[in-house]
Write a protein that holds these residues in place. Structure first.
Motif, mmCIF file in Angstrom:
data_model
loop_
_atom_site.group_PDB
_atom_site.id
_atom_site.type_symbol
_atom_site.label_atom_id
_atom_site.label_comp_id
_atom_site.label_asym_id
_atom_site.label_seq_id
_atom_site.Cartn_x
_atom_site.Cartn_y
_atom_site.Cartn_z
ATOM 1 N N GLY A 140 30.068 56.189 -25.295
ATOM 2 C CA GLY A 140 28.739 55.711 -25.690
ATOM 3 C C GLY A 140 28.749 54.276 -26.187
ATOM 4 O O GLY A 140 27.690 53.680 -26.354
ATOM 5 N N GLN A 141 29.924 53.732 -26.452
ATOM 6 C CA GLN A 141 29.971 52.375 -27.001
ATOM 7 C C GLN A 141 29.950 51.308 -25.912
ATOM 8 O O GLN A 141 30.162 51.594 -24.736
ATOM 9 C CB GLN A 141 31.204 52.225 -27.891
ATOM 10 N N PHE A 142 29.694 50.086 -26.327
ATOM 11 C CA PHE A 142 29.559 48.997 -25.372
ATOM 12 C C PHE A 142 30.270 47.747 -25.876
ATOM 13 O O PHE A 142 30.758 47.722 -27.019
ATOM 14 C CB PHE A 142 28.080 48.719 -25.078
ATOM 15 N N GLY B 54 28.149 49.513 -31.263
ATOM 16 C CA GLY B 54 27.229 50.653 -31.183
ATOM 17 C C GLY B 54 27.809 51.896 -31.833
ATOM 18 O O GLY B 54 29.018 51.984 -32.082
ATOM 19 N N THR B 55 26.930 52.819 -32.119
ATOM 20 C CA THR B 55 27.355 54.098 -32.701
ATOM 21 C C THR B 55 27.872 54.997 -31.583
ATOM 22 O O THR B 55 27.175 55.185 -30.583
ATOM 23 C CB THR B 55 26.150 54.776 -33.405
ATOM 24 N N PRO B 56 29.093 55.522 -31.726
ATOM 25 C CA PRO B 56 29.610 56.388 -30.663
ATOM 26 C C PRO B 56 28.744 57.636 -30.465
ATOM 27 O O PRO B 56 28.010 58.038 -31.368
ATOM 28 C CB PRO B 56 31.003 56.789 -31.177
ATOM 29 N N ALA B 57 28.856 58.215 -29.289
ATOM 30 C CA ALA B 57 28.130 59.453 -28.988
ATOM 31 C C ALA B 57 28.575 60.555 -29.959
ATOM 32 O O ALA B 57 29.744 60.604 -30.339
ATOM 33 C CB ALA B 57 28.427 59.872 -27.550
ATOM 34 N N HIS B 58 27.622 61.392 -30.369
ATOM 35 C CA HIS B 58 27.969 62.537 -31.243
ATOM 36 C C HIS B 58 28.352 63.679 -30.317
ATOM 37 O O HIS B 58 27.484 64.332 -29.727
ATOM 38 C CB HIS B 58 26.781 62.937 -32.117
ATOM 39 N N ILE B 59 29.625 63.913 -30.171
ATOM 40 C CA ILE B 59 30.093 64.935 -29.229
ATOM 41 C C ILE B 59 30.456 66.203 -29.990
ATOM 42 O O ILE B 59 31.343 66.185 -30.858
ATOM 43 C CB ILE B 59 31.324 64.422 -28.425
ATOM 44 N N ASN B 60 29.767 67.280 -29.686
ATOM 45 C CA ASN B 60 30.060 68.573 -30.315
ATOM 46 C C ASN B 60 30.120 69.643 -29.243
ATOM 47 O O ASN B 60 29.647 69.423 -28.126
ATOM 48 C CB ASN B 60 28.934 68.980 -31.281
#
Ligand code: NAD
Length: 279
Positions: A31-33, A90-96
């Motif tokens: 999710g980051q850039f 950026g805020t990383p993806a919230h992976i659950n």
């Protein structure tokens, strides 16, 4: 300065480069850039990380030669250096672990869904990937995505590969076929696609994450150019995002802000085209 280690043209105006960036490769999360500047006078271009390799210290960036700066970037060769590469941002993806995740990639956005699919899968989810492009030549990364997804569904606008139609049509069919519950939808692609995905998932109350691409300048939360309205609140795409709850995004405002400088962008792009004698 970060060096271009490889370059591959994936479609007529879509280019993949691998850049030497060991520190970014080590710390980047899905999710980051990154933001890069080609030269001293160059504008800052935000680009999502398509992949990374911590062993070799390389990051992969896939971009569409859409405007002046991306056209200049596409003209660089293996061995050329980029002035600056800032990231991961950026805020990383919230992976659950949520169960069944449907990842939707449209057009150039397909190039950017690999890290999220891999992470959702590694977290124990079943991942169905839907990818769509205007035609077969523009369908990116299909075999790579098949390697990490539980299942991949393909469509093209012209029917040259997979089902004929938009990604939203496949998604709608999946929702209407109640045999497999969908717990989360994650969408990356053009803004009209992400908005349409949200229209499909909202009535079914399926949480939907979208990766927004507002115009950005400093990308560190200072300038406010990338502001988006989410749930009635002003958020900064660069630090609060780029991922947001799609059902809360004001897409109308996002589209208006994205087109605010269209004339200037076209002027600048034409100038670069003349310089590069490409168009
Ligand atoms: P495109 O217009 O060719 O669309 C790609 C696919 O998205 C289509 O084949 C279709 O399946 C789907 N789609 C498009 N419009 C739709 C709609 N109204 N309803 C339902 N589905 C729709 O895409 P492109 O030319 O590759 O995209 C270019 C745009 O995407 C650029 O503006 C670029 O900035 C943006 N983009 C955004 C991201 C991001 O992070 N969100 C990433 C890459 C590119």
């Amino acid at each position: 300065m970060p060096k271009i280690l490889s370059k591959e043209r994936l479609a007529s105006n879509i280019v993949q480069i691998e850049v030497e960036a060991p520190l970014i490769a080590k710390s980047a999360k899905p999710g980051q850039f990154v933001v890069l500047r080609i030269n001293e006078e160059g504008e800052r271009i935000p680009l999502t990380l398509a992949d990374k390799d911590t062993n070799t210290g390389k990051v992969t960036i896939i971009f569409q030669e859409a405007g002046a700066s991306t056209k200049l970037l596409g003209s660089l060769k293996v061995g050329d250096e980029i002035k600056n590469l800032l990231g991961p941002l950026g805020t990383p993806a919230h992976i659950n672990k949520v169960g069944h995740v449907v990842v939707v990639g449209g057009g150039v956005g397909i190039a950017e869904i690999y890290p999220a699919i891999k992470a959702y899968k590694e977290a124990g989810n079943q991942v169905t990937t839907i990818i769509g492009a205007r035609s077969k030549e523009l369908l990116l990364s299909e075999s790579k995505l098949r390697g990490v997804s539980s299942e991949v569904k393909v469509c093209t606008d012209d029917g040259s590969c997979g089902q004929k139609g938009f990604v939203t049509e496949i998604l709608k069919e999946m929702i209407e076929d109640h045999s497999k519950e969908i717990n989360l939808v994650y969408a990356v692609g053009p803004v009209p696609m992400m908005e349409a995905v949200c229209h499909v998932t909202a009535p079914a109350k399926i949480k939907t994450i979208v990766s927004l691409n507002p115009i950005m300048l400093d990308a560190t939360g200072m300038c406010g150019v990338c502001r988006v309205t989410v749930g009635g609140e002003t958020k900064f795409g660069c630090v609060d995002g780029p991922e947001f709850d799609g059902h809360l995004v004001d897409f109308k405002e996002l589209k208006a802000r994205l087109s605010a400088y269209k004339d200037k962008e076209q002027e600048s792009s034409n100038h670069v085209c003349k310089l590069l004698s490409k168009c």
